[in-house]
Scaffold this motif. Structure first.
Motif, PDB file in Angstrom:
ATOM      1  N   UNK A  36       0.821  -1.219   0.000  1.00 15.24           N
ATOM      2  CA  UNK A  36       0.000   0.000   0.000  1.00 15.24           C
ATOM      3  C   UNK A  36       0.853   1.268   0.000  1.00 15.24           C
ATOM      4  N   UNK A  37       2.088   1.168   0.484  1.00 16.42           N
ATOM      5  CA  UNK A  37       2.958   2.342   0.551  1.00 16.42           C
ATOM      6  C   UNK A  37       3.616   2.677  -0.782  1.00 16.42           C
ATOM      7  N   UNK A  38       3.517   1.798  -1.763  1.00 11.75           N
ATOM      8  CA  UNK A  38       4.136   2.052  -3.069  1.00 11.75           C
ATOM      9  C   UNK A  38       3.300   3.088  -3.825  1.00 11.75           C
ATOM     10  N   UNK A  39       3.942   4.151  -4.241  1.00  6.19           N
ATOM     11  CA  UNK A  39       3.244   5.198  -4.984  1.00  6.19           C
ATOM     12  C   UNK A  39       2.830   4.687  -6.355  1.00  6.19           C
ATOM     13  N   UNK A  40       1.675   5.132  -6.822  1.00  7.25           N
ATOM     14  CA  UNK A  40       1.206   4.742  -8.141  1.00  7.25           C
ATOM     15  C   UNK A  40       2.231   5.092  -9.206  1.00  7.25           C
ATOM     16  N   UNK A  41       2.537   4.129 -10.052  1.00  6.74           N
ATOM     17  CA  UNK A  41       3.486   4.353 -11.133  1.00  6.74           C
ATOM     18  C   UNK A  41       4.935   4.100 -10.776  1.00  6.74           C
ATOM     19  N   UNK A  42       5.245   3.826  -9.503  1.00  2.00           N
ATOM     20  CA  UNK A  42       6.628   3.577  -9.094  1.00  2.00           C
ATOM     21  C   UNK A  42       6.968   2.118  -9.393  1.00  2.00           C
ATOM     22  N   UNK A  43       7.326   1.867 -10.656  1.00  5.66           N
ATOM     23  CA  UNK A  43       7.536   0.499 -11.114  1.00  5.66           C
ATOM     24  C   UNK A  43       8.723  -0.162 -10.425  1.00  5.66           C
ATOM     25  N   UNK A  44       9.803   0.589 -10.181  1.00  2.80           N
ATOM     26  CA  UNK A  44      10.986  -0.001  -9.564  1.00  2.80           C
ATOM     27  C   UNK A  44      10.672  -0.477  -8.152  1.00  2.80           C
ATOM     28  N   UNK A  45       9.963   0.362  -7.392  1.00  2.00           N
ATOM     29  CA  UNK A  45       9.610  -0.013  -6.020  1.00  2.00           C
ATOM     30  C   UNK A  45       8.625  -1.181  -6.014  1.00  2.00           C
ATOM     31  N   UNK A  46       7.667  -1.163  -6.919  1.00  2.00           N
ATOM     32  CA  UNK A  46       6.694  -2.259  -6.993  1.00  2.00           C
ATOM     33  C   UNK A  46       7.388  -3.576  -7.318  1.00  2.00           C
ATOM     34  N   UNK A  47       8.361  -3.543  -8.211  1.00  2.00           N
ATOM     35  CA  UNK A  47       9.077  -4.776  -8.548  1.00  2.00           C
ATOM     36  C   UNK A  47       9.846  -5.305  -7.341  1.00  2.00           C
ATOM     37  N   UNK A  48      10.472  -4.411  -6.581  1.00  2.00           N
ATOM     38  CA  UNK A  48      11.225  -4.846  -5.409  1.00  2.00           C
ATOM     39  C   UNK A  48      10.311  -5.494  -4.374  1.00  2.00           C
ATOM     40  N   UNK A  49       9.171  -4.859  -4.083  1.00  2.00           N
ATOM     41  CA  UNK A  49       8.235  -5.416  -3.100  1.00  2.00           C
ATOM     42  C   UNK A  49       7.643  -6.726  -3.620  1.00  2.00           C
ATOM     43  N   UNK A  50       7.333  -6.772  -4.910  1.00  2.00           N
ATOM     44  CA  UNK A  50       6.794  -8.009  -5.496  1.00  2.00           C
ATOM     45  C   UNK A  50       7.814  -9.133  -5.439  1.00  2.00           C
ATOM     46  N   UNK A  51       9.084  -8.822  -5.650  1.00  2.00           N
ATOM     47  CA  UNK A  51      10.128  -9.841  -5.554  1.00  2.00           C
ATOM     48  C   UNK A  51      10.251 -10.358  -4.120  1.00  2.00           C
ATOM     49  N   UNK A  52      10.116  -9.455  -3.152  1.00  2.00           N
ATOM     50  CA  UNK A  52      10.161  -9.897  -1.754  1.00  2.00           C
ATOM     51  C   UNK A  52       8.960 -10.781  -1.427  1.00  2.00           C
ATOM     52  N   UNK A  53       7.806 -10.393  -1.924  1.00  2.00           N
ATOM     53  CA  UNK A  53       6.617 -11.224  -1.741  1.00  2.00           C
ATOM     54  C   UNK A  53       6.837 -12.608  -2.332  1.00  2.00           C
ATOM     55  N   UNK A  54       7.441 -12.679  -3.516  1.00  3.59           N
ATOM     56  CA  UNK A  54       7.728 -13.965  -4.143  1.00  3.59           C
ATOM     57  C   UNK A  54       8.676 -14.796  -3.298  1.00  3.59           C
ATOM     58  N   UNK A  55       9.698 -14.161  -2.726  1.00  5.25           N
ATOM     59  CA  UNK A  55      10.630 -14.875  -1.861  1.00  5.25           C
ATOM     60  C   UNK A  55       9.901 -15.523  -0.692  1.00  5.25           C
ATOM     61  N   UNK A  56       9.035 -14.767  -0.031  1.00  2.00           N
ATOM     62  CA  UNK A  56       8.328 -15.295   1.141  1.00  2.00           C
ATOM     63  C   UNK A  56       7.328 -16.376   0.721  1.00  2.00           C
ATOM     64  N   UNK A  57       6.657 -16.183  -0.403  1.00  7.06           N
ATOM     65  CA  UNK A  57       5.746 -17.208  -0.903  1.00  7.06           C
ATOM     66  C   UNK A  57       6.503 -18.490  -1.248  1.00  7.06           C
TER      67      UNK A  57
END
Length: 222
Positions: A36-57
């Motif tokens: 929720x803290x990722x600003x709209x359009x911040x693709x680099x930050x979204x990719x980093x958080x998504x990669x972390x989510x993938x690691x935990x999954x």
């Protein structure tokens, strides 16, 4: 299948499971906030958080497939009349697996198009997954770990860890171990690391530890 009961002197260290669960509880609680803290359009930050989510999954998937392959079959044979409990655990795994796939699908959508709407949808799916997972972890700690102490040998218990290490990539291994050990006390950390081959133990204590600190600092950056 041979029926074996561990002796008092050779009971598995079931607290290892509690330490692992602690990491999953922490990360799945934090992830919706990070998303929720990722600003709209911040693709680099979204990719980093998504990669972390993938690691935990991936870590969760590894953890559960080890239980599916090793733990449940043994307890089904040795822990009767507690087999209904084991069946409940298996059903909960199926529920968590289904929600995990929903999260993976939405995470890929959000990482490609990090809009607030997609982010909120992903955050809610992670919260739904966390609710199902935490119920499962609570039941496992309360009911399954005492059965493990009575019916599973040290060698069989250690094979769960072997399964996890074999299933993770060389990049994921130090990051997932770092997440697991982050809130472990000195005794817990020492006992978990002591089971590893000496070269792996050295790697995780040095290069791996530094790698995890750099990684998690980036993930949690405001």
């Amino acid at each position: 299948m041979k029926v074996v009961s561990p002796t008092t002197q050779s009971r598995p260290d079931v607290n290892e499971m509690v330490v692992i669960h602690r990491a999953f509880r922490r990360e799945f609680t934090a992830l919706p906030k990070l998303i929720r803290a990722v600003a709209g359009g911040d693709a680099a930050r979204a990719r980093l958080v998504a990669e972390h989510l993938t690691l935990i999954l991936d870590g969760l998937h590894m953890h559960h497939t080890g239980e599916d392959a090793v733990l449940w079959p043994l307890l089904q044979v040795r822990a009767a009349p507690s087999t209904a409990l084991v069946e409940t655990m298996q059903h909960q795994h199926e529920l968590v697996d289904g929600r995990t796939e929903e999260v993976r699908t939405q995470s890929a959508v959000w990482a490609q198009a990090p809009t607030p709407i997609y982010g909120e949808q992903l955050a809610q799916l992670v919260e739904d997954l966390a609710n199902a997972l935490f119920e499962h972890l609570d039941l496992e700690e309360r009911e399954i770990l005492p059965l493990v102490s009575r019916h599973i040998t040290v060698e069989e218990w250690q094979s769960l860890g072997d399964h996890g290490r074999d299933a993770m990539s060389t990049r994921q291994l130090p990051l997932m171990f770092g997440a697991i050990l982050e809130e472990a006390d000195a005794d817990e950390r020492g006992r978990m690391l002591a089971q590893l081959p000496a070269p792996v133990r050295l790697l995780l204590r040095t290069i791996g530890a530094r790698q995890y600190r750099r990684y998690i600092t980036r993930v949690r950056a405001a």
